[in-house]
Write an enzyme that holds these catalytic residues in place. Structure first.
Site, PDB file in Angstrom:
ATOM      1  N   GLU A  40       0.819  -1.217   0.000  1.00  0.00           N
ATOM      2  CA  GLU A  40       0.000   0.000   0.000  1.00  0.00           C
ATOM      3  C   GLU A  40       0.850   1.263   0.000  1.00  0.00           C
ATOM      4  O   GLU A  40       0.551   2.220  -0.702  1.00  0.00           O
ATOM      5  CB  GLU A  40      -0.929  -0.002   1.215  1.00  0.00           C
ATOM      6  CG  GLU A  40      -1.798   1.231   1.273  1.00  0.00           C
ATOM      7  CD  GLU A  40      -2.694   1.270   2.488  1.00  0.00           C
ATOM      8  OE1 GLU A  40      -3.909   1.363   2.284  1.00  0.00           O
ATOM      9  OE2 GLU A  40      -2.169   1.213   3.619  1.00  0.00           O
ATOM     10  N   ASP A  41       1.931   1.248   0.765  1.00  0.00           N
ATOM     11  CA  ASP A  41       2.765   2.447   0.888  1.00  0.00           C
ATOM     12  C   ASP A  41       4.234   2.164   0.568  1.00  0.00           C
ATOM     13  O   ASP A  41       5.120   2.835   1.053  1.00  0.00           O
ATOM     14  CB  ASP A  41       2.637   3.050   2.281  1.00  0.00           C
ATOM     15  CG  ASP A  41       3.082   2.102   3.389  1.00  0.00           C
ATOM     16  OD1 ASP A  41       3.404   0.929   3.093  1.00  0.00           O
ATOM     17  OD2 ASP A  41       3.116   2.530   4.546  1.00  0.00           O
TER      18      ASP A  41
END
Length: 94
Positions: A44-45
């Site tokens: 996600e990041d």
């Protein structure tokens, strides 16, 4: 490369803005890697960058600096702008 404040941005602005931000980040990173290197979203990041064969620590550090520099400029998420905080870890093989 890890974005340290991405989840806070996503939680406060919503997933539409977070998706737009990820696309803009990917565009900037893509513009700053060589054709022979590989860029991938790893989570996600997180993004992973695999430098082509023959890269050494000096080249990896220089590339990392260019990537962080590319993320220094604020991102436009109409009607606002946001700044991201990113960190890079480097691993060499062998």
């Amino acid at each position: 490369l890890q974005l340290y404040d991405f989840s806070e941005i996503a939680d406060s602005l919503g997933h539409h803005f977070a998706d737009d931000l990820v696309c803009q980040i990917a565009d900037r990173l893509t513009q700053n890697v060589r054709r022979e290197d590989m860029l991938s979203r790893a989570g996600e990041d997180e993004f992973a960058i695999l430098l082509a064969e023959g890269a050494d620590l000096i080249a990896a550090r220089a590339q990392g600096g260019r990537l962080l520099e590319a993320l220094d400029e604020p991102f436009k998420l109409d009607p606002m702008t946001v700044q991201v905080d990113a960190r890079i870890a480097i691993a060499l093989f062998p």
